[in-house]
Design an enzyme around this catalytic site. Structure first.
Site, PDB file in Angstrom:
ATOM      1  N   LYS A  43       0.833  -1.211   0.000  1.00 50.11           N
ATOM      2  CA  LYS A  43       0.000   0.000   0.000  1.00 50.11           C
ATOM      3  C   LYS A  43       0.867   1.259   0.000  1.00 50.11           C
ATOM      4  O   LYS A  43       0.606   2.212  -0.736  1.00 50.11           O
ATOM      5  CB  LYS A  43      -0.924   0.006   1.223  1.00 50.11           C
ATOM      6  CG  LYS A  43      -1.999  -1.053   1.132  1.00 50.11           C
ATOM      7  CD  LYS A  43      -3.018  -0.950   2.239  1.00 50.11           C
ATOM      8  CE  LYS A  43      -4.052  -2.059   2.048  1.00 50.11           C
ATOM      9  NZ  LYS A  43      -5.196  -1.961   2.895  1.00 50.11           N
ATOM     10  N   ALA A  84     -12.384   6.518   4.416  1.00 43.73           N
ATOM     11  CA  ALA A  84     -12.215   5.248   5.142  1.00 43.73           C
ATOM     12  C   ALA A  84     -13.529   4.812   5.778  1.00 43.73           C
ATOM     13  O   ALA A  84     -14.291   5.641   6.281  1.00 43.73           O
ATOM     14  CB  ALA A  84     -11.154   5.409   6.234  1.00 43.73           C
ATOM     15  N   TYR A 171     -23.049  -2.878   7.153  1.00 47.05           N
ATOM     16  CA  TYR A 171     -22.533  -1.837   6.252  1.00 47.05           C
ATOM     17  C   TYR A 171     -23.586  -0.735   6.062  1.00 47.05           C
ATOM     18  O   TYR A 171     -23.292   0.453   6.180  1.00 47.05           O
ATOM     19  CB  TYR A 171     -22.158  -2.467   4.904  1.00 47.05           C
ATOM     20  CG  TYR A 171     -21.594  -1.482   3.898  1.00 47.05           C
ATOM     21  CD1 TYR A 171     -20.308  -0.967   4.033  1.00 47.05           C
ATOM     22  CD2 TYR A 171     -22.356  -1.048   2.808  1.00 47.05           C
ATOM     23  CE1 TYR A 171     -19.796  -0.058   3.111  1.00 47.05           C
ATOM     24  CE2 TYR A 171     -21.851  -0.143   1.882  1.00 47.05           C
ATOM     25  CZ  TYR A 171     -20.572   0.344   2.043  1.00 47.05           C
ATOM     26  OH  TYR A 171     -20.064   1.253   1.136  1.00 47.05           O
ATOM     27  N   LYS A 175     -23.048   3.055   7.243  1.00 50.52           N
ATOM     28  CA  LYS A 175     -22.962   4.133   6.248  1.00 50.52           C
ATOM     29  C   LYS A 175     -24.097   5.144   6.447  1.00 50.52           C
ATOM     30  O   LYS A 175     -23.884   6.358   6.363  1.00 50.52           O
ATOM     31  CB  LYS A 175     -23.044   3.569   4.818  1.00 50.52           C
ATOM     32  CG  LYS A 175     -21.860   2.748   4.382  1.00 50.52           C
ATOM     33  CD  LYS A 175     -20.535   3.469   4.439  1.00 50.52           C
ATOM     34  CE  LYS A 175     -20.381   4.592   3.459  1.00 50.52           C
ATOM     35  NZ  LYS A 175     -19.033   5.244   3.599  1.00 50.52           N
ATOM     36  N   GLY A 199     -23.129   5.456  -6.141  1.00 53.10           N
ATOM     37  CA  GLY A 199     -23.561   4.156  -6.635  1.00 53.10           C
ATOM     38  C   GLY A 199     -22.400   3.172  -6.607  1.00 53.10           C
ATOM     39  O   GLY A 199     -21.322   3.459  -6.068  1.00 53.10           O
TER      40      GLY A 199
HETATM   41  N1  LIG Z   1     -16.731   1.162  -3.984  1.00 56.11           N
HETATM   42  C1  LIG Z   1     -18.038   1.427  -3.977  1.00 56.11           C
HETATM   43  O1  LIG Z   1     -18.828   0.893  -4.789  1.00 56.11           O
HETATM   44  C2  LIG Z   1     -18.581   2.437  -3.011  1.00 56.11           C
HETATM   45  C3  LIG Z   1     -19.889   2.907  -3.215  1.00 56.11           C
HETATM   46  C4  LIG Z   1     -20.407   3.837  -2.329  1.00 56.11           C
HETATM   47  C5  LIG Z   1     -19.639   4.289  -1.275  1.00 56.11           C
HETATM   48  N2  LIG Z   1     -18.392   3.811  -1.090  1.00 56.11           N
HETATM   49  C6  LIG Z   1     -17.617   4.309   0.049  1.00 56.11           C
HETATM   50  O2  LIG Z   1     -16.374   4.798  -0.411  1.00 56.11           O
HETATM   51  C7  LIG Z   1     -15.388   4.567   0.584  1.00 56.11           C
HETATM   52  C8  LIG Z   1     -14.216   3.811  -0.017  1.00 56.11           C
HETATM   53  O3  LIG Z   1     -14.684   2.591  -0.554  1.00 56.11           O
HETATM   54  P1  LIG Z   1     -13.728   1.679  -1.419  1.00 56.11           P
HETATM   55  O4  LIG Z   1     -14.567   0.960  -2.393  1.00 56.11           O
HETATM   56  O5  LIG Z   1     -12.559   2.459  -1.867  1.00 56.11           O
HETATM   57  O6  LIG Z   1     -13.308   0.610  -0.317  1.00 56.11           O
HETATM   58  P2  LIG Z   1     -11.898  -0.059   0.019  1.00 56.11           P
HETATM   59  O7  LIG Z   1     -11.056  -0.212  -1.175  1.00 56.11           O
HETATM   60  O8  LIG Z   1     -12.245  -1.289   0.801  1.00 56.11           O
HETATM   61  O9  LIG Z   1     -11.240   0.997   0.982  1.00 56.11           O
HETATM   62  C9  LIG Z   1     -11.669   1.131   2.286  1.00 56.11           C
HETATM   63  C10 LIG Z   1     -10.717   2.042   2.996  1.00 56.11           C
HETATM   64  O10 LIG Z   1     -11.158   2.140   4.353  1.00 56.11           O
HETATM   65  C11 LIG Z   1     -10.036   1.945   5.174  1.00 56.11           C
HETATM   66  N3  LIG Z   1     -10.437   1.270   6.408  1.00 56.11           N
HETATM   67  C12 LIG Z   1     -11.116   0.107   6.540  1.00 56.11           C
HETATM   68  N4  LIG Z   1     -11.261  -0.189   7.845  1.00 56.11           N
HETATM   69  C13 LIG Z   1     -10.642   0.798   8.531  1.00 56.11           C
HETATM   70  C14 LIG Z   1     -10.417   1.038   9.899  1.00 56.11           C
HETATM   71  N5  LIG Z   1     -10.871   0.204  10.833  1.00 56.11           N
HETATM   72  N6  LIG Z   1      -9.717   2.139  10.246  1.00 56.11           N
HETATM   73  C15 LIG Z   1      -9.231   2.991   9.310  1.00 56.11           C
HETATM   74  N7  LIG Z   1      -9.396   2.814   7.993  1.00 56.11           N
HETATM   75  C16 LIG Z   1     -10.100   1.731   7.610  1.00 56.11           C
HETATM   76  C17 LIG Z   1      -9.054   1.082   4.407  1.00 56.11           C
HETATM   77  O11 LIG Z   1      -7.773   1.422   4.905  1.00 56.11           O
HETATM   78  P3  LIG Z   1      -6.464   0.509   4.788  1.00 56.11           P
HETATM   79  O12 LIG Z   1      -5.952   0.736   3.387  1.00 56.11           O
HETATM   80  O13 LIG Z   1      -5.575   1.038   5.821  1.00 56.11           O
HETATM   81  O14 LIG Z   1      -6.892  -0.907   4.979  1.00 56.11           O
HETATM   82  C18 LIG Z   1      -9.293   1.535   2.984  1.00 56.11           C
HETATM   83  O15 LIG Z   1      -8.466   2.597   2.649  1.00 56.11           O
HETATM   84  C19 LIG Z   1     -16.077   3.843   1.713  1.00 56.11           C
HETATM   85  O16 LIG Z   1     -16.492   4.785   2.659  1.00 56.11           O
HETATM   86  C20 LIG Z   1     -17.286   3.217   1.048  1.00 56.11           C
HETATM   87  O17 LIG Z   1     -18.342   3.012   1.943  1.00 56.11           O
HETATM   88  C21 LIG Z   1     -17.838   2.889  -1.932  1.00 56.11           C
END
Ligand SMILES: NC(=O)c1ccc[n+]([C@@H]2O[C@H](COP(=O)([O-])OP(=O)(O)OC[C@H]3O[C@@H](n4cnc5c(N)ncnc54)[C@H](OP(=O)(O)O)[C@@H]3O)[C@@H](O)[C@H]2O)c1
Length: 338
Positions: A43, A84, A171, A175, A199
């Site tokens: 990372k 995060a 989740y 959220k 989305g």
């Molecule tokens: N992807 C989608 O379709 C989507 C859609 C709507 C909303 N979102 C939102 O967008 C955001 C990012 O999603 P993503 O798809 O990029 O997910 P992701 O790749 O799983 O990234 C999640 C991030 O959260 C961090 N994280 C997880 N647990 C944590 C903890 N206990 N303490 C601190 N940091 C933590 C991780 O950090 P580490 O790198 O340190 O593990 C990672 O950087 C989230 O809030 C998600 O709900 C995503």
């Protein structure tokens, strides 16, 4: 106005976070990115290899289960992207009973650090469309009622959904309640809050593996059961599957950052295909591939998706075909499918 700002990205090494950090560096900003583990070489190297990282990227350790850790990363920033999110309970943690409690504590701690900072103007949250289900009654009970999905829609948390199991329920609770909590800060102390309820994100990535949401996009092709069930859940909860390309999400995040003043909730998706349409795109693009055709029936729902962002002048670049094809091509590149 925001050119050359100092900006914090929590969760900077995740899927959306890493694309956002790259974009911010490309635009000349100084970036404070948080990770849970600064010893995670893959990372750290990914972020440090980005153009501009040597001069303008600073990495901070911050864990949501220790919310006070975000303060150092926020110090001196003008904008905070809270990306995060905790997906799992922290083994051994006795302070927070579940991800929702931890996420809420982190949101409050981040807001408090922002208000005390004297420098932060805006907190921008990556919310989820799963917090915006328009259905106020369970499937089968709906009858002929008309539903409209827009920024006023909030998922009724106690409503059962057939495809929702414990992980997805946690989740959605985490959220939804975190987004509501953040939006309850009304900028009285000078910090504006914006949330983009996004989305399902796909299309491309700079990670070396297929991110979770992209696995859901391509699940009819991979046959991956858990991801496919999550695709069905999206359609069950939202009447269709809102899609958005990761580049459009990050452009939208920058768009709201660059506004002189802005507050509130914005749905963010460029299209909302039915599962059946996703299957048809995959069949057309990948003839001969084995594709899961089992789709969730759609419920009647008018979608007023993204109109608030569009009214402000935001333009999406990617349509559903490009998001699906880009996700499949990425999965092929990293060896997840042949
Ligand atoms: N992807 C989608 O379709 C989507 C859609 C709507 C909303 N979102 C939102 O967008 C955001 C990012 O999603 P993503 O798809 O990029 O997910 P992701 O790749 O799983 O990234 C999640 C991030 O959260 C961090 N994280 C997880 N647990 C944590 C903890 N206990 N303490 C601190 N940091 C933590 C991780 O950090 P580490 O790198 O340190 O593990 C990672 O950087 C989230 O809030 C998600 O709900 C995503």
């Amino acid at each position: 106005m925001a050119k050359g700002s100092t900006v914090c990205v929590t969760g900077g090494a995740g899927y959306i976070g890493s694309w956002l950090v790259r974009k911010l560096l490309q635009r000349g900003h100084v970036v404070h990115a948080t990770l849970r583990n600064l010893d995670d070489k893959s990372k750290v190297q990914l972020l440090k290899s980005l153009d501009g990282a040597d001069e303008r990227l600073h990495l901070f350790k911050a864990e949501i289960y220790h919310p006070e850790e975000f303060e150092a990363a926020i110090h001196g920033c003008e904008f905070v992207f809270h990306v995060a999110t905790p997906l799992f309970p922290n083994p051994g943690d006795t302070q927070y009973k579940d991800t929702t409690e931890a996420s809420l504590a982190a949101a409050r701690s981040i807001m408090s650090a922002c208000e005390r900072s004297g420098s932060v103007r805006r907190v921008i949250y990556t919310g989820s469309a799963m917090s915006a289900s328009p259905f106020s009654k369970g499937n089968g009970v709906a009858g002929r009622e008309e539903y409209t999905m827009d920024e006023s829609s909030w998922t009724p948390l106690h409503l059962p959904f057939a495809y929702m199991e414990e992980f997805e329920r946690n989740y959605v609770w985490s959220k939804t309640l975190t987004e509501k909590e953040l939006l309850s800060y009304r900028g009285d102390r000078g910090v504006e809050v914006v949330s983009l309820a996004c989305g399902l994100v796909g299309g491309d990535s700079i990670l070396g593996y297929v991110p979770g949401s992209m696995s859901v996009v391509i699940s009819p092709l991979t046959g991956q059961k858990l991801s496919h069930k999550q695709l069905k859940l999206l359609q069950e909860m939202l009447g269709s599957v809102p899609f958005v390309h990761v580049d459009d999400v990050c452009e939208a995040l920058l768009f709201v950052m660059e506004k002189p003043s802005i507050f509130g909730r914005f749905l963010c998706a460029s299209c909302h295909p039915l599962m059946q349409q996703i299957v048809e795109i995959l069949e057309r693009e990948y003839p001969g591939a084995l594709i899961l055709k089992d789709v969730e029936d759609s419920r009647s729902c008018k979608v007023n998706y993204s109109s608030k962002l569009l009214e402000l002048g935001f333009k999406y670049k990617y349509n559903v075909d490009q998001i699906v094809a880009g996700s499949v091509e990425f999965a092929k590149r990293v060896g997840n499918i042949n």
